[in-house]
Scaffold this active site. Structure first.
Site, mmCIF file in Angstrom:
data_model
loop_
_atom_site.group_PDB
_atom_site.id
_atom_site.type_symbol
_atom_site.label_atom_id
_atom_site.label_comp_id
_atom_site.label_asym_id
_atom_site.label_seq_id
_atom_site.Cartn_x
_atom_site.Cartn_y
_atom_site.Cartn_z
ATOM 1 N N LYS A 166 60.341 89.702 -32.437
ATOM 2 C CA LYS A 166 59.556 89.090 -33.702
ATOM 3 C C LYS A 166 59.045 87.775 -33.381
ATOM 4 O O LYS A 166 59.688 86.915 -32.609
ATOM 5 C CB LYS A 166 60.919 89.117 -34.667
ATOM 6 C CG LYS A 166 60.223 88.613 -36.068
ATOM 7 C CD LYS A 166 61.223 88.509 -37.256
ATOM 8 C CE LYS A 166 60.715 88.238 -38.502
ATOM 9 N NZ LYS A 166 61.951 88.080 -39.350
ATOM 10 N N SER A 221 60.900 90.212 -43.870
ATOM 11 C CA SER A 221 60.094 89.983 -43.244
ATOM 12 C C SER A 221 59.524 90.434 -41.722
ATOM 13 O O SER A 221 58.707 90.131 -41.255
ATOM 14 C CB SER A 221 59.999 88.069 -43.023
ATOM 15 O OG SER A 221 61.321 87.875 -42.104
ATOM 16 N N SER A 253 65.970 90.255 -44.260
ATOM 17 C CA SER A 253 64.520 90.564 -43.454
ATOM 18 C C SER A 253 64.921 91.340 -42.266
ATOM 19 O O SER A 253 63.608 91.895 -41.733
ATOM 20 C CB SER A 253 64.093 89.335 -43.076
ATOM 21 O OG SER A 253 63.393 88.503 -43.956
#
Lengths: 482, 489
Positions: free
Chosen positions: A79, A153, A177
């Site tokens: 990420k 997210s 997330s």
């Protein structure tokens, strides 16, 4: 080589260890898959195909000498909120468009000295969002239905794993997330206990909530990746000096005798009927597998979302202050330093980041602190007490991960509160700091539904064992989509 | 009848100190603490506020904070919490300073400041409100003619200083005068140096002092206070506060009202200037630093630090008075400097302690001050000092020659006896002196005659001639004695 993409991470690791494939071949396969599908999905902000091949070659070279960890053999998606040495790290924000960090995040360094990285995955800006629509680099699309969001997210990581653009990924979870996008993309997402994995190099959103977690094809991969990244880090004062057990050792031991409580407050009408149905089915399955299943109440869970949306913005309003155009990242020149700050942050941050900065600044302001931030911390203490009481009676708590399946792109962008409601099931565990995992439980409206299992602090071993049992009950299976 | 109202103005002063702690490394990272090195050579992702970097509290800094608290008679908290103080400034890389707010490491102490009277016994008690730990900001360098932000063409930031461990000490408004403020600052410096918590050099910015200044209302209540900054020497602490008090008095005398504001002392003009108040209208939005756990300071930990704490200056002073028979003033001069005091004790163990004190706090300290050298960098050893004092005591060297010898030892590091030998500075022997005195009498018959007639004023002139003839190496007392003896009949 195409068949490598159908393997789980542990399956691929075994294949390479057996000498039937190389890390380089795996990296090539992942690069090819990214090439093939990422134009549609936009899972990545930055791809690193050459770096992956280069590093894969070096891991292959080290293999005969021994000492290579099983996880190092499997290329990983990271990420874009995690600091990667020499590879730009944007956090999904324009303000870090050209920022290249000097160091690797500790979790990544634990994974390997030179992690074979497919690329940096897309995300909501500074990890704030539940749909990956708040990215300065465009939304990511759900591989199950490209008209829908992958969740957020960590939507880029979730989509990449679901689409087979990599075998596994690192995500981060502040209020769901990792878990919510895992649920919406039909993969496994684990938020470990707060402090289990070092936050050093994780670009902070809510410092007291942020956790790095595995996003994987199955529960065994989740255990393997947690094994790789967990442990105390002297550079993170909040990382726990607690021994890391062997998470794979008892994975297949089943749920015989485990006490499982379904959380009443997270099974009410705020949750879509189809999602509740899948959750109940998995709970019933666990009972059939030998668990003692009952209902449990977390009375303050109703206030968790409100408390979360004060604490997390308060922390982020301070954490994002360093993006000021002085030392790195975007700078919009102006006369005088204050005007430079204003213009840089005006142009650099997106709407949601600005909204949270304003919410948090307000909550911490003189005269409002007690009514908001201090009050939210009290609620947080109540929620921690709720969990403590619940764990006196149960080993594992069960709820849906998300109140709905993946929604359509654009459906909630104009209604922040509706978007925030995506987090109702996830934030209680975040506020309590307990580990929680989302496992695919089945389909509703032809889209995946995640079931959340929560454990007590530092009981990831037991949690993973229960999650593995749930996975068997659900019999969801995994194959790259589309 | 005309009445003239005369008001007496009573000053109310509180001080706020910022002290660099004497640690090797910064408060929240492993970078070295340095002074005067090339800009931005001691930085890392943590002290540059890079994304994802996290602070780790410096254990040594916490220990030094506890030591300072104990030395200032504070309560050391069992739990202390770091907090973020949020504001934007280019010298603040994270956009917040990690400090302490409502749970500081120490609270509620006091300091008995010597009032500076020669007998050294009078003190002023200054309450310590709180002591807390924080990190220093980086240094903004304003490019342009003035070196100040105003009128500069651009600004650069040197992050070497950023993150240096800093201790803030806040006093109660107990200080009655600018002189007492200076004495307080000076005494605090002595204490901090004595226990090794800080070098506390104001010139290097290791000790910084701000003041809250007001004048008491006629009814005894506090007047409006102003905050005074930029007093970067002990002298300027006194002068700055005096200037601000004068300004406030003038306002009050004219029937005006003092406005609460922040002022800047300009030593060039000896005036205070108001800073734009807007710049300081901050809401710092303090909240507990989530990246650091609360400090748990056990009683045992605090006791252990207390047990190995070096002797404080006032205890040392009292001991020097009792043990070596020094005056409180002389004892205080030595006790104020831990290294000098240790040097003194080595010498005092061998020779007359009072002589040792005279030489060390007098001539030797003067040499150190003149050269700007530290004691540790000086070539004079306690052994040298013992030897020198013995040479004087045995009459081998006159006191004035001994001063020359000390200066030479200070310069070269040679032994005092070698210097005496090489420079021919030994005292003139008795029979030799006898001859010199005879010679002076015979070559100055008029003056000799006047002495014989009872004009003692001329003895000085003849003494001068003796000293001239012996190049100052005669024992003055004996020479005078001889002169008077020979001219007495």
């Amino acid at each position: 080589m195409e068949d490598l993409l159908n393997l789980t991470a542990h399956g691929l690791s075994e294949r390479i260890t057996a000498g039937d494939a190389s890390v380089r071949e795996a990296a090539e396969a992942a690069n090819g898959r990214v090439e093939e599908v990422d134009g549609d999905l936009n899972s990545f902000v930055t791809t690193t195909p050459e770096l992956a091949l280069e590093r894969a070659g070096r891991v292959d070279g080290r293999l005969p000498g021994g000492g290579v960890k099983p996880w190092e053999l499997v290329p990983i998606v990271v990420k874009d909120v995690l600091s990667t040495r020499g590879v730009r790290t944007t956090c999904g924000s324009k303000i870090l468009e050209d920022f290249t960090p000097l160091y690797d995040a500790s979790a990544l360094a634990n994974f390997g000295e030179e992690p074979v990285m497919v690329g940096k995955s897309n995300m909501d800006e500074f990890a704030m969002g539940s749909s990956t629509e708040n990215s300065a680099y465009g939304p990511t699309r759900n591989p199950w239905d490209t008209g829908r969001v992958p969740g957020g997210s960590s939507g880029g990581s979730a989509a990449a794993v679901a689409a087979g653009e990599g075998w596994w990924a690192l995500g981060t979870d502040t209020g769901g997330s990792v878990r919510q996008p895992a649920a919406l993309c039909g993969i496994v997402g684990l938020k470990p206990t707060y402090g289990r994995v070092s936050r050093y190099g994780l670009i902070s959103f809510g410092s007291s909530l942020d956790c790095i977690g595995p996003m994987t094809r199955d529960v065994k991969d989740s255990a393997l990746l947690l094994q790789a990244i967990a442990g105390h880090d002297p550079r993170d004062s909040t990382s726990a000096n607690v021994e890391v057990p062997d998470y794979l050792a008892n994975l297949e031991d089943g749920v015989e005798g485990l006490r499982v409580g379904v959380v009443t407050e997270l099974m009410d009408e705020r949750i879509d009927a189809g999602v509740r149905e899948v959750t109940s089915r998995v709970a019933t399955g666990l009972e059939a597998a030998g668990a003692e299943v009952g209902e449990v109440s977390l009375p303050h869970a109703y206030y968790a979302l409100e408390a979360y949306y004060i604490i997390a913005p308060a922390e982020v309003s301070s954490n994002l202050a360093r993006f000021d155009g002085v030392r790195y990242g975007l700078r919009v020149p102006a006369d005088g330093v204050h005007e430079m700050y204003r213009r840089t942050r005006e142009r650099g941050f997106g709407a949601e980041a600005k909204r949270r900065i304003m919410l948090g600044t307000y909550a911490l302001s003189s005269g409002y602190y007690d009514a908001y931030y201090a009050q939210a911390q009290k609620v947080r203490t109540k929620i921690i007490e709720d969990f403590r009481k619940a764990y006196a009676r149960y080993d594992i708590l069960v709820s849906p991960t998300s109140p709905s399946v993946a929604f359509e792109i654009g459906a909630k962008t104009d209604d922040p509160l509706a978007m925030y409601l995506q987090d109702i099931c996830a934030v209680p565990a975040s506020l309590a700091g307990v580990p929680a995992i989302s496992v695919p439980g089945g389909l509703s409206e032809s889209l995946p539904v995640g079931v959340q299992l929560m454990g007590d602090h530092f009981t990831e071993g037991m949690l993973l064992r229960a999650a593995r049992a749930a996975e068997r009950v659900a019999d969801f299976g995994f194959s790259p989509r589309p | 009848m005309q009445t003239q109202e005369r008001r007496t103005y009573q000053a109310v002063i509180g001080l706020e100190f910022h002290v660099h702690l004497a640690t090797q490394t910064k408060m929240f990272c492993g970078c070295r603490v340095t002074y005067g090195e090339p800009p931005n050579t001691h930085t890392c992702p943590v002290c540059l506020g890079h994304p994802g970097a996290l602070p780790v509290a410096n254990e040594k800094a916490i220990e030094l904070g506890v030591m300072a608290g104990l030395a200032l008679n504070c309560d050391v908290s069992q739990r202390a919490v770091f907090a973020r103080k949020n504001y934007f400034y280019p010298d603040l890389p994270k956009g917040y300073q990690i400090s302490q707010f409502d749970e500081p490491i120490c609270t509620g102490g006091y300091l008995d400041v010597p009032a500076g009277t020669p007998d050294g016994d009078e003190t002023i008690r200054v309450g310590i409100t709180r002591l807390h730990l924080e990190e220093d900001a980086a240094k903004n360098v304003h490019v342009g003619t003035s070196g100040r932000m105003h009128g500069s063409v651009g600004s650069l930031v040197d992050f070497n200083r950023g993150g240096t461990p800093l201790m803030e000490i806040v006093t109660e408004p107990d200080i009655p005068s600018p002189e007492a403020a200076r004495a307080t600052a000076n005494y605090l410096k002595d204490i901090l140096r004595a226990i090794g918590v800080s070098e506390a050099d104001m010139e290097k910015g290791q000790l910084r002092c701000d003041a809250n200044v007001s004048i008491r209302n006629p009814d005894g209540s506090f007047g409006t206070k102003t905050e005074l900054k930029n007093m970067n020497s002990f002298r300027f602490v006194e002068k700055g506060i005096a200037a601000e008090l004068a300004r406030q008095q003038e306002i009050l005398a004219g029937g005006g009202r003092v406005e609460q504001t922040t002022l800047h002392y300009d030593p060039e003009t000896d005036e205070v200037h108001e800073l734009r108040s807007k710049e300081f209208a901050h809401d710092y939005r303090y909240f507990p630093e989530p990246d650091l756990l609360p400090l748990e300071l056990s009683r045992a930990y605090v006791r252990e630090i207390g047990d190995r704490m070096p002797e404080l200056p006032d205890a040392m002073r009292a001991r020097f008075v009792g043990r070596y028979g020094l005056s409180p003033y002389d004892a205080g001069v030595l006790a104020a400097d831990r290294e000098l005091a240790a040097f003194y004790e080595e010498v005092a163990a061998e020779v007359d302690p009072k002589q040792a004190s005279n030489w060390i706090s007098g001539d030797f300290r003067a040499l150190l001050n003149e050269s700007g050298a530290d004691l540790s960098g000086s070539k004079v050893t306690p052994g040298h000092m013992v030897e020198l004092i013995r040479l004087v005591g045995n009459g081998k060297v006159s006191r004035s020659a001994a001063r020359t010898v000390l200066a030479e030892v200070f310069k070269t590091g040679e032994g005092p006896s070698e210097v005496v030998e090489r420079e021919g500075l030994g005292s003139v022997e008795a029979d030799e002196l006898d001859g010199v005195v005879d010679g002076v009498i015979s070559s100055n018959p008029d003056e000799a005659e006047r002495v014989r007639n009872g004009d003692k004023k001329v003895v000085g002139f003849l003494m001068g001639q003796v000293m001239k003839a012996t190049r100052g190496n005669a024992d003055g007392g004996r020479a005078r004695e001889l002169l008077l003896q020979k001219l007495s009949s």
